[in-house]
Design a protein around this motif. Structure first.
Motif, PDB file in Angstrom:
ATOM      1  N   CYS A  44       0.856  -1.200   0.000  1.00  0.00           N
ATOM      2  CA  CYS A  44       0.000   0.000   0.000  1.00  0.00           C
ATOM      3  C   CYS A  44       0.887   1.244   0.000  1.00  0.00           C
ATOM      4  O   CYS A  44       0.616   2.224  -0.697  1.00  0.00           O
ATOM      5  N   ASP A 127      -4.665  -2.723   5.212  1.00  0.00           N
ATOM      6  CA  ASP A 127      -5.665  -3.563   4.570  1.00  0.00           C
ATOM      7  C   ASP A 127      -6.676  -4.103   5.585  1.00  0.00           C
ATOM      8  O   ASP A 127      -7.743  -4.566   5.207  1.00  0.00           O
ATOM      9  N   SER A 131     -10.520  -2.742   4.733  1.00  0.00           N
ATOM     10  CA  SER A 131     -11.399  -3.812   4.249  1.00  0.00           C
ATOM     11  C   SER A 131     -12.649  -3.916   5.113  1.00  0.00           C
ATOM     12  O   SER A 131     -13.481  -4.787   4.908  1.00  0.00           O
ATOM     13  N   PRO A 147     -12.027  -8.367   2.727  1.00  0.00           N
ATOM     14  CA  PRO A 147     -10.832  -8.050   1.946  1.00  0.00           C
ATOM     15  C   PRO A 147     -10.917  -8.636   0.539  1.00  0.00           C
ATOM     16  O   PRO A 147     -11.821  -9.426   0.249  1.00  0.00           O
ATOM     17  N   PRO A 154      -7.034  -7.107  -5.616  1.00  0.00           N
ATOM     18  CA  PRO A 154      -7.071  -6.464  -4.284  1.00  0.00           C
ATOM     19  C   PRO A 154      -8.460  -6.113  -3.763  1.00  0.00           C
ATOM     20  O   PRO A 154      -8.608  -5.804  -2.591  1.00  0.00           O
ATOM     21  N   LYS A 157     -11.261  -1.093  -1.454  1.00  0.00           N
ATOM     22  CA  LYS A 157     -10.761  -0.440  -0.248  1.00  0.00           C
ATOM     23  C   LYS A 157     -11.759   0.662   0.115  1.00  0.00           C
ATOM     24  O   LYS A 157     -12.053   1.548  -0.699  1.00  0.00           O
ATOM     25  N   HIS A 169      -6.596  -0.802  -6.946  1.00  0.00           N
ATOM     26  CA  HIS A 169      -7.725  -1.444  -6.252  1.00  0.00           C
ATOM     27  C   HIS A 169      -9.001  -0.687  -6.570  1.00  0.00           C
ATOM     28  O   HIS A 169      -8.964   0.430  -7.082  1.00  0.00           O
TER      29      HIS A 169
END
Ligand code: HEC
Ligand code: HEC
Ligand code: HEC
Ligand code: HEC
Ligand code: HEC
Length: 446
Positions: A44, A127, A131, A147, A154, A157, A169
């Motif tokens: 990230c 994450d 998530s 997640p 991915p 988010k 993502h």
């Protein structure tokens, strides 16, 4: 065990089915998640570099590795025989190692923690928080996560923007991420067997003036803790200016980027992991949390009033582990020649506080009402004299004499993370004394 798991799966499957049947849109049970689904904070950070640096060595990053937590938790677990107490002492990993606990290891504190998967040792991470889809319970970490499938896929988010279009993502606006609830479900801790309230930061905030219906007065946890940066403590008594910038180097400029330092009062643990700016920021936060004043109107009766006001915290001072944190009054009277004639709230040569010290804290007790140090044994809250948000307390002190004219009264409000007495009980390499921070100070001449 296998049988139980199979049954659990069927049960979860059934309950999911029932939810679908009734057309409910919120997932109430947590789907099984594999550790491979989580993406490392470093990945990230490849794009969100600034946010990564802020979060690195924060107490969220260190929640699992924190040596104070690690050694205290192992110490409290030892020698317990009561089943309810054992369950509590085993439960720590649910918040301190949440990615591991959610994906199956560690299930409990007494598991061989050296086998914790690398990513789970990184504590409360990108994450994990991003998530989060919903909260099913407002204590003991009731977060429900969804997640993605790892770096190749991915997933979504969740965050504060409703117009983000990232390349790596997917992104979705989440109201929850803008509200205190996402923090509160971990920052409210209940004894898993006895139900005793062990940490109540979220409840304290809920009952505070900051939880106001008036948007001009309302401040969520994020409003103080995710506006702070070096030099800008961002408390209830200081400005909380926006932090214009962008979420990645190549994203458009936005009026405010929420900072991820997550600084509280802990001014020693981040430093040992090379996060010295976070230590200093904790000091800045503490120095802008409270005020202290002295009222000498009763001095002829050998009485002194000390007034402490919580001006900057959105919850009690101290909050969190209120049985461990020590916020106390040190009062000194000096004569004309600066010679000390009276003092209270001082430490002995073992760094232990004197019995007469006025300490703002919670004290837990067993069923008979005897004070206990081990939270695993806490059945009752015997005492809670912490200072609530925007409230004042007056402590009247009895003096052994009437101070002479021209004497000076010096009152200080001091903070440290934990009593030295408890640290001294922990076997192994002795803990260095924790730093003491002067939160507020006043001097008054008689
Ligand atoms: C390849 C670069 C890249 C990587 C890697 C990346 N992001 Fe992003 N992310 C972005 C961009 C670009 C945006 C949009 C920023 C904006 O619109 O201001 C964004 C936005 C976000 C948002 C805001 C979403 C919203 O709708 O509010 C969150 C949260 C987020 N990312 C979390 C993460 C997490 C967690 C990871 C690691 C699992 C990650 N990002 C990895 C590029 C990336
Ligand atoms: C404790 C939970 C938590 C952790 C850990 C966390 N975030 Fe966040 N993040 C949030 C919340 C909450 C917001 C939105 C705050 C709001 O809107 O009030 C946010 C906002 C964001 C945003 C939108 C831009 C901004 O900062 O306003 C991005 C991008 C982001 N986070 C990325 C990350 C990355 C990358 C990491 C890891 C280095 C990370 N977050 C770790 C809770 C977390
Ligand atoms: C998954 C559970 C979890 C969530 C969600 C979470 N926290 Fe935390 N937080 C923790 C734990 C555990 C620690 C303490 C780690 C330690 O001291 O070892 C902590 C520490 C902190 C600290 C530092 C305390 C200190 O003494 O210095 C602050 C500040 C903080 N959290 C604020 C927040 C805010 C604000 C949010 C919401 C945006 C949030 N937390 C969300 C679990 C969580
Ligand atoms: C009005 C600003 C403000 C708001 C709102 C606020 N805080 Fe704080 N917070 C502070 C200040 C100031 C301190 C330092 C004084 C202290 O430790 O109480 C602090 C300290 C903390 C600490 C460290 C406590 C300790 O002494 O170990 C934690 C944890 C924390 N906050 C979490 C939260 C959470 C969770 C929320 C939302 C439920 C929240 N805060 C809301 C200002 C705020
Ligand atoms: C529901 C979530 C949750 C659970 C479960 C939990 N904690 Fe924590 N813990 C926190 C939060 C939030 C903080 C930060 C509060 C603060 O800084 O005052 C914290 C902070 C601490 C600290 C202070 C660390 C330091 O560096 O000063 C210790 C010690 C601690 N926890 C021990 C434990 C033990 C032992 C257990 C299990 C018996 C446990 N915790 C279970 C949420 C949790």
């Amino acid at each position: 065990m296998l049988k139980f798991k199979t049954r659990l799966k069927i049960y979860l499957g059934l309950s999911a089915g029932i939810i679908v049947l009734f057309g409910a849109t919120i997932a109430l049970s947590q789907d099984k998640i594999d550790i491979e689904q989580f993406i490392s904070p470093e990945t990230c950070g490849g794009c969100h570099a600034e946010i990564f640096e802020q979060w690195e060595n924060s107490m969220h990053n260190l929640a699992h590795k924190d040596p104070v937590y690690s050694r205290v938790s192992q110490f409290l677990r030892k020698g317990l025989i009561n089943e309810g107490e054992i369950q509590e002492a085993e439960s720590c990993v649910k918040c301190h190692t949440p990615v591991g606990h959610l994906t199956g290891f560690p299930e409990k504190l007494s598991d061989d923690l050296s086998k914790t998967p690398e990513i789970a040792t990184k504590g409360i991470q990108c994450d994990y928080c991003h998530s989060v889809e919903t909260v099913k319970r407002m204590y003991n970490n009731g977060l429900v996560l969804k997640p993605g499938q790892g770096e190749d896929d991915p997933g979504i988010k969740y965050g504060p923007f409703d117009d983000a279009e990232p390349d790596f993502h997917e992104a979705l606006y989440s109201k929850l991420h803008t509200q205190s609830q996402i923090c509160g479900t971990c920052h409210n801790v209940k004894h898993v067997s006895f139900g005793t309230d062990l940490e109540t930061t979220y409840t304290e905030w809920q009952n505070s003036p900051y939880n106001s219906k008036d948007p001009a007065k309302r401040i969520e946890c994020q409003g103080c803790h995710m506006y702070q940066r070096p030099g800008i403590p961002s408390t209830g008594s200081t400005p909380r200016p926006e932090n214009p910038g962008s979420a990645t180097e190549y994203s458009e400029e936005r009026p405010h980027i929420f900072t991820h330092y997550f600084v509280g009062g802990n001014s020693s643990v981040p430093g040992t992991f090379d996060g010295h700016d976070k230590d200093q920021m904790a000091v800045e936060r503490l120095q802008n949390a409270a005020t202290i004043s002295v009222d000498i109107s009763l001095i002829e009766q050998k009485k002194l009033n000390i007034i402490v006001t919580n001006t900057g915290a959105g919850h009690s001072i101290p909050t969190g582990v209120g049985d461990l944190r020590q916020v106390w009054l040190e009062v000194t009277i000096q004569d004309k020649a600066n010679k000390t004639s009276f003092q209270t709230g001082v430490m002995n040569d073992k760094h232990e506080l004197s019995k007469d010290a006025v300490i703002f804290r919670t004290v837990f007790g067993d069923e008979k009402g005897n004070p206990v140090v081990n939270i695993a044994k806490a059945k009752k809250v015997l005492k809670d004299n912490r200072i609530k948000a925007k409230q004042s307390v007056i402590k009247t002190m009895d003096l052994p004499f009437i101070p002479k004219k021209d004497a000076t009264i010096i009152a200080r409000l001091l903070y440290r993370g934990m009593p030295q007495k408890i640290l001294n009980l922990i076997p192994g390499k002795p803990f260095k004394p924790l730093p003491i921070v002067v939160m507020a100070k006043v001097e008054k001449r008689i």
